[in-house]
Design an enzyme around this catalytic site. Structure first.
Site, mmCIF file in Angstrom:
data_model
loop_
_atom_site.group_PDB
_atom_site.id
_atom_site.type_symbol
_atom_site.label_atom_id
_atom_site.label_comp_id
_atom_site.label_asym_id
_atom_site.label_seq_id
_atom_site.Cartn_x
_atom_site.Cartn_y
_atom_site.Cartn_z
ATOM 1 N N SER A 111 0.654 -1.259 0.044
ATOM 2 C CA SER A 111 -0.190 0.037 0.094
ATOM 3 C C SER A 111 0.777 1.146 0.062
ATOM 4 O O SER A 111 1.841 1.492 -0.789
ATOM 5 C CB SER A 111 -1.107 -0.239 1.286
ATOM 6 O OG SER A 111 -1.931 1.051 0.968
ATOM 7 N N ASP B 274 -9.851 -3.511 -5.782
ATOM 8 C CA ASP B 274 -9.002 -2.265 -5.026
ATOM 9 C C ASP B 274 -8.951 -0.964 -5.964
ATOM 10 O O ASP B 274 -8.644 -1.093 -7.035
ATOM 11 C CB ASP B 274 -7.742 -2.738 -4.932
ATOM 12 C CG ASP B 274 -6.684 -2.078 -4.277
ATOM 13 O OD1 ASP B 274 -7.003 -1.134 -3.757
ATOM 14 O OD2 ASP B 274 -5.275 -2.468 -4.265
ATOM 15 N N HIS C 297 -7.947 -4.892 -1.322
ATOM 16 C CA HIS C 297 -6.872 -4.004 -0.734
ATOM 17 C C HIS C 297 -6.508 -4.447 0.779
ATOM 18 O O HIS C 297 -7.452 -4.773 1.487
ATOM 19 C CB HIS C 297 -7.114 -2.556 -0.706
ATOM 20 C CG HIS C 297 -5.901 -1.730 -0.308
ATOM 21 N ND1 HIS C 297 -5.104 -1.555 -1.364
ATOM 22 C CD2 HIS C 297 -5.726 -1.199 0.594
ATOM 23 C CE1 HIS C 297 -4.030 -0.804 -0.997
ATOM 24 N NE2 HIS C 297 -4.371 -0.329 0.527
#
Ligand SMILES: *[C@@H]1O[C@H](CO)[C@@H](O)[C@H](O)[C@H]1NC(C)=O
Ligand SMILES: *[C@@H]1O[C@H](CO)[C@@H](O)[C@H](O)[C@H]1NC(C)=O
Ligand SMILES: *[C@@H]1O[C@H](CO)[C@@H](O)[C@H](O)[C@H]1NC(C)=O
Length: 401
Positions: free
Chosen positions: A189, A341, A371
């Protein structure tokens, strides 16, 4: 008392409502994902409410939730785990106990959390790093870096660079028995954003060029230029990470300015004269056909923000806008993207741009992925998906490092 009851009642109602929010059909363990999704939505709603009431800041609720996961450094039968610091920056080290007559590979893992949350102390990262150390017989270094909004860009980046350079010193590598030709940097991320940026900067630095053998990016965020890519549109409401929440949180890395957040939400935040940057993130050029199909490319609107934020045009914030000649210099790369995502297209575009530039890329796309799945790889919410992703990433490390 009455207030508390009301509050609890309201939460239950909301939970009952959100638990039935639609989720993609191919998702494994749909009820667990529904619960995670509902908890996130309620937290987000509460966070907005509390912020408007002046009780706490939006990010504080999430900070609290994530801190609940923090662990102490506990060694096990195979790995010695130590919390220490590299020149003042906290790091957790995972050192294999077994005697080895050869030098070991090393992985530097940078945690995610939208630049304002998270720590290597979180159980999910502790277990990921432990597993990596175990399966690869590798030394793993997990730094914590200064978080927004207390510390704005480039504090997080500077800390990560500092830790990497500190570790790359000959004396340090020797101390931990690390093979200097087998070092990988990885992150998920916003940790992936930092990894992509650190790697670009080090490759541009004659002293550090080619010192990292590889980079691994798990569902990375790679740009703040265009927040209306097809994936941002399709997964605006999650599962797990909504567009609004992602932008509200990660925006704090640049400034605590509501006007900036609103402009990014409208996708009208880029300054006049930045049109050339859009060429490098233009999804209508770089995304595979199947992801473009149902969407119509809209030209960005510039110059709507009164305050000037030059950071928005920096590749140190959006590594995806680095030039082709910068990308050409990058080492072996692993990118994992998840279908469901908002950040999917950032990863997909980077895969295309890196391959066009001749960089060897391994790309794993998880068709039923969401995600942050690696963060759900341990109690209390264990997602099988998280284990599958960890396994893909570590298997790639085993083959490539
Ligand atoms: C230690 O390593 C052995 C052999 O790889 C493995 O079976 C065991 O599960 C490991 N222990 C822990 C706590 O991870
Ligand atoms: C993006 O790509 C499309 C199709 O190639 C093109 O029409 C458009 O002008 C591009 N926009 C920018 C800002 O580069
Ligand atoms: C920005 O500037 C324009 C024109 O000067 C003005 O009308 C607008 O109210 C300003 N917006 C903010 C948020 O200050």
């Amino acid at each position: 008392m009455r207030c508390k009851t009301l509050f609890l009642g309201l939460s239950c109602l909301l939970f009952a409502y959100y638990i039935y929010a639609p989720i993609p059909e191919n998702i494994e363990e749909p009820w667990k994902v529904r619960i995670i999704n509902a908890v996130m939505k309620i937290s987000s709603l509460m966070a907005t409410l509390f912020e408007n009431m002046g009780i706490m800041k939006f990010e504080d609720i999430f900070f609290g939730l994530m801190n609940l996961q923090n662990t102490k450094p506990v060694s096990d039968e195979n790995i010695t785990v130590i919390d220490t610091d590299f020149g003042g920056i906290p790091v957790r080290l995972f050192l294999p106990k077994k005697k080895s007559d050869r030098l070991r590979p090393a992985v530097i893992n940078i945690h995610g959390g939208a630049f304002c949350l998270g720590s290597y102390k979180m159980l999910c990262y502790d277990s990921l790093n432990r597993l990596t150390a175990n399966r690869l017989d590798a030394v793993v270094i997990a730094p914590d870096y200064r978080l927004a909004p207390q510390y704005l860009f480039p504090a997080a980046l500077e800390d990560c660079i500092f830790v990497v350079k500190f570790f790359l010193q000959e004396t340090v590598l020797e101390k931990y028995g690390v093979d200097p030709s087998r070092i990988c940097i990885s992150g998920d991320s916003s940790g992936g954003t930092l990894v992509a940026t650190v790697t670009q900067l080090l490759q541009d630095d004659p002293e550090y060029k080619n010192k990292l053998k590889a980079q691994a990016l798990l569902y990375p965020g790679l740009q703040a230029i265009d927040t209306m890519t097809p994936s941002y549109q399709e997964y605006e409401h999650g599962p797990f990470l909504s567009r609004k929440m992602a932008i509200k949180l990660s925006c704090l890395y640049i400034a605590e300015d509501e006007e900036l957040t609103k402009a990014i939400l409208r996708n009208e935040h880029m300054p006049e004269g930045s049109r050339h940057l859009f060429k490098r993130v233009n999804w209508s050029d770089f995304l595979p056909e199947k992801y473009r199909m149902i969407h119509v490319y809209k030209e960005p609107i510039f110059g709507k923000l009164n305050t000037s934020y030059p950071e928005l045009t920096y590749s140190k914030v959006s590594p995806l806008i680095a030039s082709d000649s910068q990308l050409q210099r990058l080492p072996l790369t692993y990118i994992l993207t998840c279908e469901h995502d908002i950040l999917r297209d950032d990863g997909l575009i980077y895969v295309t741009r890196l391959r066009n530039a001749g960089v060897p890329v391994t790309h794993d796309h998880v068709e039923d992925g969401i995600h942050g799945a690696v963060s759900f790889a341990t109690a209390p919410v264990y997602l099988n998906l998280g284990s599958r992703i960890k396994d893909k990433y570590i298997s790639w490390l085993e083959e490539s490092l």
